[in-house]
Scaffold this motif. Structure first.
Motif, mmCIF file in Angstrom:
data_model
loop_
_atom_site.group_PDB
_atom_site.id
_atom_site.type_symbol
_atom_site.label_atom_id
_atom_site.label_comp_id
_atom_site.label_asym_id
_atom_site.label_seq_id
_atom_site.Cartn_x
_atom_site.Cartn_y
_atom_site.Cartn_z
ATOM 1 N N UNK A 109 0.912 -1.324 0.164
ATOM 2 C CA UNK A 109 -0.027 0.012 0.037
ATOM 3 C C UNK A 109 0.830 1.381 0.022
ATOM 4 N N UNK A 110 1.879 1.344 0.921
ATOM 5 C CA UNK A 110 2.935 2.366 0.967
ATOM 6 C C UNK A 110 3.527 2.682 -0.546
ATOM 7 N N UNK A 138 -2.933 11.908 -2.154
ATOM 8 C CA UNK A 138 -3.959 11.579 -1.524
ATOM 9 C C UNK A 138 -4.854 10.669 -2.428
ATOM 10 N N UNK A 139 -4.476 10.781 -3.634
ATOM 11 C CA UNK A 139 -5.302 10.120 -4.822
ATOM 12 C C UNK A 139 -4.629 8.710 -4.787
ATOM 13 N N UNK A 140 -3.095 8.665 -4.576
ATOM 14 C CA UNK A 140 -2.437 7.436 -4.584
ATOM 15 C C UNK A 140 -2.858 6.548 -3.451
ATOM 16 N N UNK A 141 -3.105 7.085 -2.250
ATOM 17 C CA UNK A 141 -3.635 6.490 -1.077
ATOM 18 C C UNK A 141 -5.046 5.927 -1.194
ATOM 19 N N UNK A 142 -5.876 6.641 -1.743
ATOM 20 C CA UNK A 142 -7.208 6.129 -1.980
ATOM 21 C C UNK A 142 -7.340 5.225 -3.179
ATOM 22 N N UNK A 143 -6.556 5.157 -3.901
ATOM 23 C CA UNK A 143 -6.909 4.136 -5.187
ATOM 24 C C UNK A 143 -5.988 2.931 -4.941
ATOM 25 N N UNK A 144 -5.174 2.840 -3.977
ATOM 26 C CA UNK A 144 -4.267 1.693 -3.852
ATOM 27 C C UNK A 144 -4.731 0.351 -3.319
ATOM 28 N N UNK A 177 -7.998 -1.331 5.565
ATOM 29 C CA UNK A 177 -7.667 -0.444 7.067
ATOM 30 C C UNK A 177 -6.464 0.502 6.714
ATOM 31 N N UNK A 178 -5.367 0.054 6.401
ATOM 32 C CA UNK A 178 -3.975 0.486 6.350
ATOM 33 C C UNK A 178 -4.147 1.621 5.604
ATOM 34 N N UNK A 179 -4.953 1.470 4.251
ATOM 35 C CA UNK A 179 -4.895 2.678 3.345
ATOM 36 C C UNK A 179 -5.666 3.959 3.815
ATOM 37 N N UNK A 336 4.208 -2.398 -7.143
ATOM 38 C CA UNK A 336 4.164 -2.583 -5.488
ATOM 39 C C UNK A 336 3.913 -4.093 -5.225
ATOM 40 N N UNK A 337 3.137 -4.706 -6.104
ATOM 41 C CA UNK A 337 3.103 -6.234 -5.669
ATOM 42 C C UNK A 337 4.583 -6.894 -5.952
ATOM 43 N N UNK A 338 5.093 -6.651 -7.208
ATOM 44 C CA UNK A 338 6.270 -7.275 -7.322
ATOM 45 C C UNK A 338 7.465 -6.946 -6.411
ATOM 46 N N UNK A 339 7.503 -5.545 -6.013
ATOM 47 C CA UNK A 339 8.412 -5.252 -4.683
ATOM 48 C C UNK A 339 8.241 -5.823 -3.381
ATOM 49 N N UNK A 340 6.840 -5.854 -3.075
ATOM 50 C CA UNK A 340 6.587 -6.363 -1.819
ATOM 51 C C UNK A 340 6.711 -7.825 -1.591
ATOM 52 N N UNK A 341 6.280 -8.514 -2.675
ATOM 53 C CA UNK A 341 6.401 -10.044 -2.661
ATOM 54 C C UNK A 341 7.961 -10.261 -2.749
ATOM 55 N N UNK A 342 8.938 -9.566 -3.347
ATOM 56 C CA UNK A 342 10.215 -9.769 -3.441
ATOM 57 C C UNK A 342 10.788 -9.807 -2.192
ATOM 58 N N UNK A 343 10.580 -8.756 -1.378
ATOM 59 C CA UNK A 343 10.781 -8.528 0.269
ATOM 60 C C UNK A 343 10.648 -9.907 0.812
#
Length: 412
Positions: A109-110, A138-144, A177-179, A336-343
């Motif tokens: 999400x971040x 703000x747009x990035x947060x609400x649409x993520x 909830x996080x978003x 974001x999916x690729x990077x967070x899964x790679x972590x």
């Protein structure tokens, strides 16, 4: 129009849309109701053009404009929908994939908020529009975040593997909830005229997230103890209903995350409560009750999403900008999916096919539109609301309709 008459109208429109979808379109319920309600909205708009004095068209438009979408979704529907979804998630299976789920629901999400926010900021800059960076974020947060309502309603009919379904559903239940918390933190910064206090933001995030999870777990355990001491399915259904409302009410008082509180309570009741505190008869009645609540609120929510076109039409809006924003949101979701899964899984995450499918499963829904409505009054509010609306409609209709063939194509 009184509240009773408004609810009656919305319920009748939802039944009408659902009936047309069942008889003729035969699409998944959420998608079909959204399409029918958009069609109703377009017919109303055409009626206003050809018969400007026709009172029915003007009256329906006025009714939709007077509906407080943010209040209806975030404070009335969301808690019940999240609890109904969490009630049927297997906790053991979820814990097995917890690392991936938490990574997608937090880091993802971040990352998506940052990537989409900066992309929109630079896109507007290239078009000569001076959009402030905070508004873009703000747009990035609400649409993520992926919307649990849209995901659960669509994924049921896709038939993916249990592992994949658990990760997608688990992410959708937690990341909204996080978003919302991240969105509120950015909104506080906007109101403070861009003043950035890292410690204040971190304390706010920890208070919202941990407070919500602890509250939901505590109240869920209390409800579990009550359920364990009785065997009366009518009273036990009422206990679960009171649990949801109490979670949200207390969360609002102490500034905790209501969505996370409800999810935590739903997981506890749906797993330990189901196995250790309920008779088979009670389980059957609770499942039936919450399935009906889920169907009812889903129908009204997707109806409202479609009818919001009556508000969006008043905005000067560029279809090209909408298409570009959809591409940027999908691109941000993929990265974001690729990077967070790679972590979490640096070797297994290098699967383009898997990351692409998780990207396409990132359906948006009413939460994004509700957050867009909560933006402060500003010339950019209607622009971002329009972009949000068309991203949500694209997500629900296009991604929702193609999710099964995409899953088959990518062999999920």
């Amino acid at each position: 129009m009184s509240s009773y008459s408004l609810v009656t109208l919305l319920l009748c429109l939802a039944v009408f849309s659902g009936y047309l979808n069942y008889r003729f379109l035969k699409l998944p319920s959420g998608i079909g109701i959204t399409l029918v309600s958009i069609f109703i909205g377009i017919c109303v708009l055409l009626a206003e053009v050809f018969w400007p004095g026709w009172p029915l068209a003007a009256h329906l438009t006025q009714i939709v404009q007077n509906i407080e979408f943010e209040e209806a979704v975030l404070h009335w529907m969301l808690g019940f929908l999240l609890f109904a979804g969490a009630l049927h998630v297997e906790l053991d299976t979820l814990l097995e994939r917890l690392r991936s789920i938490l990574s997608l629901a937090t880091i993802g999400v971040f990352l998506s908020t940052t990537i989409v926010g900066f992309s929109i900021y630079f896109l507007f800059g290239l078009l000569g529009i001076n959009l402030p960076l905070l508004w873009a974020l703000l747009f990035g947060a609400l649409i993520s975040p992926t919307d649990p309502v849209a995901v659960l309603a669509t994924l049921k009919k896709v038939g993916v593997s249990k592992e994949t379904e658990t990760v997608i559903v688990g992410e959708s239940l937690l990341n909204d909830g996080v978003a919302v918390v991240l969105f509120l933190a950015l909104l506080e910064m906007l109101k403070a005229k861009g003043v950035f206090d890292v410690s204040h933001v971190l304390i706010f995030l920890i208070q919202e997230c941990l407070g919500g999870l602890l509250l939901g777990t505590s109240l869920g355990f209390l409800a579990f103890l009550l359920l364990k001491t009785i065997d009366d399915y009518e009273l036990e259904v009422l206990i679960t209903l009171a649990l949801v409302m109490l979670c949200f009410s207390i969360a609002e008082i102490f500034h905790f995350s209501g969505p996370l509180a409800v999810v935590a309570a739903g997981l506890l009741i749906g797993n330990h409560g189901r196995r250790l505190a309920m008779s088979p008869r009670t389980v059957e009645h609770i499942d039936t009750f919450w399935r009906l609540i889920d169907s009812l609120l889903n129908a009204i929510l997707f109806l409202l999403i479609g009818l919001e076109i009556l508000i969006i039409k008043n905005n000067h809006f560029s279809p090209i900008l909408a298409l570009l924003s959809i591409a940027l949101v999908l691109g941000g979701r993929f990265l974001s999916v690729s990077l967070s899964m790679a972590i979490t899984k640096p070797v297994r995450a290098l699967s383009f096919r898997k990351n692409l499918f998780f990207t396409w499963c990132g359906l948006k829904g009413g939460i994004a539109i509700a957050l867009a409505f909560s933006l402060p009054e500003h010339p950019f509010k209607m622009v971002l609301l329009s972009l949000t609306y068309f991203n949500v409609v694209f997500s629900v209709v296009v991604q929702g309709l193609t999710l099964r063939p995409v899953a088959q194509r990518l062999k999920f």
